[in-house]
Design a protein around this motif. Structure first.
Motif, PDB file in Angstrom:
ATOM      1  N   TRP A 173       0.965  -1.213   0.034  1.00 51.22           N
ATOM      2  CA  TRP A 173      -0.056  -0.051  -0.135  1.00 51.22           C
ATOM      3  C   TRP A 173       0.953   1.166  -0.065  1.00 51.22           C
ATOM      4  N   ARG A 174       0.627   2.070  -0.799  1.00 53.91           N
ATOM      5  CA  ARG A 174       1.392   3.426  -1.011  1.00 53.91           C
ATOM      6  C   ARG A 174       0.805   4.439  -0.886  1.00 53.91           C
ATOM      7  N   MET A 175       1.215   5.556   0.125  1.00 54.96           N
ATOM      8  CA  MET A 175       0.370   6.896   0.145  1.00 54.96           C
ATOM      9  C   MET A 175       1.460   7.998   0.451  1.00 54.96           C
ATOM     10  N   VAL A 176       0.995   9.138  -0.024  1.00 59.70           N
ATOM     11  CA  VAL A 176       1.407  10.484   0.114  1.00 59.70           C
ATOM     12  C   VAL A 176       0.631  11.198   1.222  1.00 59.70           C
ATOM     13  N   VAL A 177       1.253  11.485   2.503  1.00 62.66           N
ATOM     14  CA  VAL A 177       0.489  11.853   3.732  1.00 62.66           C
ATOM     15  C   VAL A 177       0.968  13.258   3.987  1.00 62.66           C
ATOM     16  N   ASP A 178      -0.070  14.080   4.361  1.00 64.67           N
ATOM     17  CA  ASP A 178       0.106  15.525   4.749  1.00 64.67           C
ATOM     18  C   ASP A 178       0.219  15.211   6.369  1.00 64.67           C
ATOM     19  N   SER A 179       1.861  15.864   6.522  1.00 67.28           N
ATOM     20  CA  SER A 179       2.230  15.560   7.989  1.00 67.28           C
ATOM     21  C   SER A 179       2.227  16.857   8.922  1.00 67.28           C
ATOM     22  N   CYS A 208       4.717   7.187   2.092  1.00 69.25           N
ATOM     23  CA  CYS A 208       4.837   5.905   2.969  1.00 69.25           C
ATOM     24  C   CYS A 208       4.298   4.756   2.343  1.00 69.25           C
ATOM     25  N   PHE A 209       4.976   3.574   2.711  1.00 69.54           N
ATOM     26  CA  PHE A 209       4.408   2.416   2.028  1.00 69.54           C
ATOM     27  C   PHE A 209       4.193   1.291   3.056  1.00 69.54           C
ATOM     28  N   ALA A 210       3.465   0.501   3.088  1.00 68.89           N
ATOM     29  CA  ALA A 210       3.079  -0.644   3.848  1.00 68.89           C
ATOM     30  C   ALA A 210       3.027  -1.799   3.181  1.00 68.89           C
ATOM     31  N   VAL A 211       3.939  -2.802   3.397  1.00 74.36           N
ATOM     32  CA  VAL A 211       4.226  -4.148   2.903  1.00 74.36           C
ATOM     33  C   VAL A 211       3.837  -5.077   3.801  1.00 74.36           C
ATOM     34  N   TYR A 212       3.193  -6.188   3.293  1.00 76.28           N
ATOM     35  CA  TYR A 212       2.933  -7.406   4.300  1.00 76.28           C
ATOM     36  C   TYR A 212       2.709  -8.900   3.328  1.00 76.28           C
ATOM     37  N   ASP A 213       2.890  -9.836   3.905  1.00 75.57           N
ATOM     38  CA  ASP A 213       2.757 -11.002   3.324  1.00 75.57           C
ATOM     39  C   ASP A 213       1.288 -11.259   3.144  1.00 75.57           C
ATOM     40  N   ALA A 214       0.808 -11.773   1.917  1.00 74.66           N
ATOM     41  CA  ALA A 214      -0.313 -11.762   1.512  1.00 74.66           C
ATOM     42  C   ALA A 214      -0.566 -12.830   0.416  1.00 74.66           C
ATOM     43  N   PRO A 215      -1.786 -13.726   0.260  1.00 77.01           N
ATOM     44  CA  PRO A 215      -1.814 -14.494  -1.082  1.00 77.01           C
ATOM     45  C   PRO A 215      -2.376 -13.490  -2.104  1.00 77.01           C
ATOM     46  N   LEU A 240      -0.576   6.965   9.266  1.00 77.30           N
ATOM     47  CA  LEU A 240      -1.714   6.146   9.045  1.00 77.30           C
ATOM     48  C   LEU A 240      -2.963   6.719   9.246  1.00 77.30           C
ATOM     49  N   ALA A 241      -3.264   7.308  10.463  1.00 77.65           N
ATOM     50  CA  ALA A 241      -4.506   7.952  11.025  1.00 77.65           C
ATOM     51  C   ALA A 241      -4.827   9.205  10.023  1.00 77.65           C
ATOM     52  N   ALA A 242      -3.370   9.897   9.438  1.00 79.87           N
ATOM     53  CA  ALA A 242      -3.684  11.053   8.635  1.00 79.87           C
ATOM     54  C   ALA A 242      -3.841  10.575   7.031  1.00 79.87           C
ATOM     55  N   VAL A 248      -5.045   6.032  -1.612  1.00 83.93           N
ATOM     56  CA  VAL A 248      -4.015   5.086  -1.570  1.00 83.93           C
ATOM     57  C   VAL A 248      -3.826   4.115  -2.584  1.00 83.93           C
ATOM     58  N   LEU A 249      -2.830   3.834  -3.087  1.00 83.52           N
ATOM     59  CA  LEU A 249      -2.544   2.863  -4.052  1.00 83.52           C
ATOM     60  C   LEU A 249      -2.392   1.547  -3.413  1.00 83.52           C
ATOM     61  N   HIS A 250      -3.077   0.336  -3.977  1.00 86.79           N
ATOM     62  CA  HIS A 250      -2.577  -0.971  -3.482  1.00 86.79           C
ATOM     63  C   HIS A 250      -2.518  -1.828  -4.502  1.00 86.79           C
ATOM     64  N   ASN A 251      -1.286  -2.625  -4.457  1.00 86.57           N
ATOM     65  CA  ASN A 251      -0.919  -3.314  -5.388  1.00 86.57           C
ATOM     66  C   ASN A 251       0.010  -4.480  -4.994  1.00 86.57           C
ATOM     67  N   ASP A 252      -0.183  -5.569  -5.527  1.00 85.35           N
ATOM     68  CA  ASP A 252       0.630  -6.893  -5.273  1.00 85.35           C
ATOM     69  C   ASP A 252       1.944  -6.656  -5.862  1.00 85.35           C
ATOM     70  N   ILE A 253       2.993  -7.167  -5.381  1.00 81.04           N
ATOM     71  CA  ILE A 253       4.465  -6.984  -5.670  1.00 81.04           C
ATOM     72  C   ILE A 253       4.941  -8.122  -6.703  1.00 81.04           C
ATOM     73  N   TYR A 254       5.431  -7.650  -8.016  1.00 79.92           N
ATOM     74  CA  TYR A 254       5.788  -8.883  -8.705  1.00 79.92           C
ATOM     75  C   TYR A 254       7.019  -8.428  -9.330  1.00 79.92           C
ATOM     76  N   ASP A 255       7.831  -9.236  -9.843  1.00 83.92           N
ATOM     77  CA  ASP A 255       9.028  -9.049 -10.946  1.00 83.92           C
ATOM     78  C   ASP A 255       8.914  -9.982 -11.918  1.00 83.92           C
ATOM     79  N   LEU A 256       9.852  -9.971 -13.062  1.00 86.06           N
ATOM     80  CA  LEU A 256      10.007 -10.818 -14.033  1.00 86.06           C
ATOM     81  C   LEU A 256      11.043 -11.715 -14.049  1.00 86.06           C
TER      82      LEU A 256
END
Length: 365
Positions: A173-179, A208-215, A240-242, A248-256
């Motif tokens: 999950w990727r985001m740009v936050v007003d701090s 910011c980005f949040a990464v976690y294991d997921a199917p 996160l609260a802000a 927010v962008l949500h993408n699974d992570i891949y490579d080639l």
């Protein structure tokens, strides 16, 4: 005058167009979306990318987006440092990296191109090795076709056939936050099967980005991210609260997997179309910029596309493999292995860290 069609108007495509225009080519960029924008995401530009941007004539404009005073490293989820980056030595040895919003980088590249080069709202359907491009508006031909159309590239089919991206095992999950306050701490926090990254931008916002294991292909709500990381150290809960969940962008992570070639006939692949990599080294966009400069330098020479392939494929595939290995270590979830990893990082001298970076950041284009 030699002609080129660049398929894809992202960072790599814009850079390739700029590199070719600078060498006297007549260039057309075909981008399928009606407007070229990228929201919710930042990009790290290391010294190798900044040298490429210098070659394109926009390095100073990009450096103006960097922050002067920063600290960086890796923490555990309680906020304890497990690895510190020697920022002073990093600057002296390689030059200061720049973290910039992707939309701002695209603006800089686009502004450097002549009027009329970019055609938006044109989806490419098929490409042939003899230089034909079939798209929504008809068929175009050119001396050079540049495949800069991402990991699901249409152009790549004409070069390598169908190539399935590999799922890395984690989602982002990727985001740009007003701090509320200007942050200067860059880096990542590594937990068990999860990471959180923070990169302040010069305008006071924070990427910011949040990464976690997921199917693979798991749908999710941003509330799950807040639940997972909400008890980690500050400023993660506050950021996160802000965050606006709608931005927010949500993408699974891949490579080639490693392609056997980046070129065929009049076609050359670059960026994610050629070597999509996990973001663990912050080199995806950097390598696309290197690709663009090398392609611009070689494309008009006899045998130039073959030389481009020989120069770019070994380097980018090495970085892709290294990035995947780092992701495996960073995403460890078993408690004993996480403890071992963190201890190893604490004991690794800064000199070894810098040596490991040199092979990538000293790259030339």
């Amino acid at each position: 005058m030699s002609t080129a069609i660049v398929v894809g108007g992202g960072i790599g495509g814009m850079a390739a167009a700029l590199a070719l225009v600078g060498r006297g080519w007549s260039v057309q960029v075909l981008e399928r979306v009606p407007e070229v924008t990228e929201v919710g995401s930042g990009i790290s530009l290391w010294s190798n990318a900044l040298r490429a941007l210098d070659a394109l004539g926009v390095g100073d404009a990009v450096r103006g987006q960097g922050m002067a005073e920063i600290s960086a490293g890796i923490r555990d989820d309680r906020g304890r440092w497990i690895s510190r980056t020697d920022v002073t030595t990093l600057r002296e040895r390689f030059g200061a990296p720049v973290v910039i919003h992707r939309a701002r980088l695209l603006d800089i590249l686009r502004a450097a191109l002549p009027e009329g080069v970019i055609r938006t709202g044109v989806a490419v359907r098929e490409v042939t090795v003899d230089g034909a491009v079939v798209h929504d508006a008809g068929t175009s031909t050119a001396d050079l076709i540049v495949g800069a159309d991402g990991i699901r590239s249409v152009v790549r089919r004409a070069v390598c056939g169908e190539v399935a991206p590999r799922y890395a095992g984690y989602t982002a999950w990727r985001m740009v936050v007003d701090s509320e306050k200007q942050l200067t701490d860059f880096g990542e926090t590594w937990g068990r099967g999860a990471r959180f990254g923070i990169a302040p931008l010069v305008d006071g916002r924070v990427y910011c980005f949040a990464v976690y294991d997921a199917p693979e292909n798991t749908d999710g709500e941003f509330a799950e991210v807040r639940d997972l990381f909400g008890n980690w150290h500050q400023p993660i809960p506050d950021l996160l609260a802000a965050t606006d969940p709608n931005a927010v962008l949500h993408n699974d992570i891949y490579d080639l997997p490693a392609l056997p070639t980046f070129t065929a006939g009049r076609i050359a692949l670059l960026g994610d179309a050629a070597h999509a990599m996990t973001p663990n080294l912050g080199q995806g966009g950097c390598q696309a910029l290197e690709d663009a400069v090398v392609l611009g330098r070689l494309a008009a020479e006899p045998g130039g596309l073959a030389r481009y392939d020989r120069e770019r494929r070994p380097r980018t595939q090495m970085i892709t493999e290294r990035s995947a290995r780092i992701g495996t270590v960073a995403q460890l979830s078993a408690r004993p292995l996480v403890a071992l990893r963190n201890t190893a990082l604490r004991l690794t001298p800064t000199s070894i860290q810098l040596r490991s970076m040199a092979e990538i950041l000293d790259g030339t284009c």
